[in-house]
Structure formats: structure tokens, C-alpha cells
Enzyme design. Structure first.
Site: not given
Length: 342
Positions: A168, A305, A290
Site C-alpha cells: 500500500h 503490511s 490462526d
């Protein structure tokens, strides 16, 4: 993200999946059987880099003690924390040294600062004051000219050694993009985690360990790109085939992230939604399933990220955002969108 925390942003939550427990084996994955097509190494390791603030950013206001009294030039001129001083008398300033040199040239006479605030530019007249102790001209600001942070490497292309990370835009509250100030990208060791909770994103705490991953040369809306150093050990990495977003399906997938030390581990997630045409590169809605990852981080945190998303043994995308009202959920970008930006 917000300043100095630009590796994850917040969004609204949608989608839900059943839980499953992932394993924690570094650098192992369900790779495609067709090794001839496995031209990309899976990332998952965290790396640190420095970006230019695009000028000298005001991070504090203070006083200047002169021979004849105490002055607050910046405060009087209307400067605010978060302002970016881009030029003095029309001459660009990109570093602290540039600004100091420009103030010295003023000789204490009024100068005009070019200041960016919330995307708008204004000319601000200000009169520097000679500091009693240092003898230098000052305007009463604390400033910085670089931003440092960590993010996760998504992939390394085998032949070209090109890498991509983050997935991003690298930005803070007041800028759309930032510039690379130091091309070196170094590996990080994660030494702690602030867990994400509802309403507040968590974050990884990392230390630059000095081992150079490579050099960065591009920062854009889909992340940070560069070339891996030839001395970097690729033998630990698993190669996989890429898959377009059209092959993504609702259901189980795996992400690779580093939440302790320097080695990534794999964690199970669920893809809850696929949106191939999303114009903001939010092509997947994902949910961390998880139990180990949730226990240690609360879900997705800042610094994750770029964590590669693997489904059916193929690299399909990367983690990009976390939902503030549910840190187990977030967005991901399709891998072809990252490739097309490099």
C-alpha cells in the site's frame, strides 16, 4: 498509516470465517508442484527503511533565547506541528542542514517560508532570531527530515532480484506519498509486539540489525520496491508460482509474517471476500484464523503490511490493512497489482 506508523491503515469490517490453527515452520510452504513456474521467492521477513519527509517537518514549537529576551518566531508566524517547510525564499529545503543554512543566510532579516499543511501550500513570513548560546539564527521549531519504519517483504523475483514490500502507499496523515531518502533496506529483528485490540491497531517493535537486504528505488501507491543485494542469502526462501486474483477463492489461505526474531512463520487465514476490481487495491477481505497468531498479536498489526498471502500453493497477494473494530480482519492486495506498479 499515521506518521511513523505508516505500515497499516484502518477500515470497516466485513466477512467472517471459521477458525483453524496454523503451524510455525520458518520458510516452508505448500509450494506449487510445477517448479518451472516458481519464479518468485516468498518473503515474509521484516525490513527497515528511511523515507524523506519531503522537506523539514515541524514536530514541536519552542522558544529562542536571544541577548535581549525570549522570542517564539514560529508560534508568532502561525506555524503548527505537522507543517512541512519546503522552501525558504523560494529555495527548496529538504534537510535540516538546508533549513539551518537558509536561516543563517537571512542574517536575522524577515524571510518567506513555503509551508505545506493538509495538502495545501502557503507562504509564511517569519523573522529568525539569533540564539544567545549558539550564535545561530533560529525560528523556534523542532524538526525532522526523515521518517523511519518497518514493513514486510512480499516477494523477490528470482531472475531480476526485484523485491516488493508493504502493498500500500507509504504515507502519513498529511501526505499522499513520501520519497526515498536512503536507498538501503536492512533486515529487522522483531523484539516485541503491542497487541491489537478493538479500536486500536497493534504494532511490531523491531530493531535494524544491519544486514542489508538490498536497495530501494521506488515508492508508490502499492508499496516500496527495489533490488536485493547479490550477497543476500536466498537459500532459505521457498519459490512459488504466482496466481491472478481470478484464481482466488473464498476459503483457507496462509500468510507469512515475522512476529519474533528475523524468520517468518506461516499462519492460517481465511479469505472472506474477493473483489478483483476494487480501485483502492483492497482486493481481498481476510480474517486471521490462526490461534497462535491471535494469541500473540491479536491479529493483524502495524509492520505486517506486505505479508504474502498463499492459496493453493500460489502467491496471490499481500496483507495491507487492519480493521480497527476487529484486528483479526483486514484487507489484502492482489499480487498482479503490485507487479504492475513496479
Amino acid at each position: 498509516m499515521r506518521r511513523l506508523k505508516f505500515f497499516l491503515t484502518a477500515a470497516l469490517a466485513v466477512g467472517i470465517c471459521s477458525a483453524a490453527v496454523g503451524t510455525a515452520t520458518p520458510y516452508k510452504t505448500e509450494a506449487s508442484a510445477d517448479t518451472a513456474q516458481c519464479n518468485y521467492y516468498i518473503g515474509g521477513m521484516t525490513a527497515g527503511f528511511n523515507l524523506s519527509a519531503g522537506g523539514t517537518e515541524v514536530i514541536g514549537l519552542n522558544e529562542v533565547v536571544a541577548q535581549d529576551g525570549v522570542y517564539r518566531p514560529a508560534e508568532k508566524a502561525g506555524l503548527r506541528i505537522g507543517d512541512c517547510i519546503c522552501a525558504v525564499e523560494g529555495i527548496a529545503v529538504k534537510t535540516i542542514n538546508d533549513l539551518n543554512a537558509a536561516l543563517e543566510r537571512s542574517g536575522g532579516k524577515e524571510v518567506t517560508l513555503t509551508v505545506k499543511r493538509s495538502g495545501e501550500t502557503a507562504n509564511v513570513p517569519i523573522t529568525p532570531v539569533k540564539d544567545k548560546k549558539s550564535g545561530r539564527y533560529k525560528i523556534g521549531v523542532l524538526i525532522r527530515d526523515t521518517l523511519s519504519g518497518i514493513g514486510t517483504v512480499t516477494y523477490i523475483e528470482k531472475d531480476s532480484l526485484r523485491f516488493a514490500s508493504l502493498g500500500h502507499a507509504v504515507c502519513d496523515e498529511d501526505r499522499n506519498t513520501l520519497d526515498i531518502s536512503d536507498p538501503r533496506v536492512t533486515l529487522c529483528s522483531i523484539v516485541g509486539v503491542n497487541k491489537g485490540v478493538r479500536g486500536k491497531a497493534g504494532e511490531l517493535k523491531g530493531l535494524f540489525i544491519g544486514e542489508e537486504l538490498g536497495k530501494a528505488d521506488k515508492v508508490c501507491e502499492t508499496g516500496l520496491y527495489g533490488t536485493v543485494s547479490k550477497s543476500f542469502d536466498l537459500s532459505r526462501l521457498e519459490a512459488v508460482e504466482l496466481a491472478p486474483v481470478s484464481e482466488a477463492t473464498i476459503g483457507k489461505a496462509i500468510i507469512y509474517s515475522t512476529i519474533d526474531g528475523v524468520y517468518p512463520q506461516k499462519y492460517e487465514i481465511c479469505i472472506a471476500k474477493v473483489d478483483a476490481n476494487n480501485g483502492e487495491n483492497k482486493n481481498f477481505v481476510i480474517k486471521v484464523t490462526d490461534e497462535k497468531l491471535i494469541a500473540e498479536t491479536g491479529g493483524i498489526v502495524q509492520g505486517m503490511s506486505g505479508s504474502p498471502i498463499i492459496q493453493n500453493g500460489k502467491l496471490i497477494g499481500a496483507v495491507t490493512h487492519v480493521f480497527l473494530n476487529d484486528p483479526t480482519r483486514g484487507y489484502g492486495i492482489a499480487i498482479e497489482n503490485m507487479l504492475n506498479s513496479d
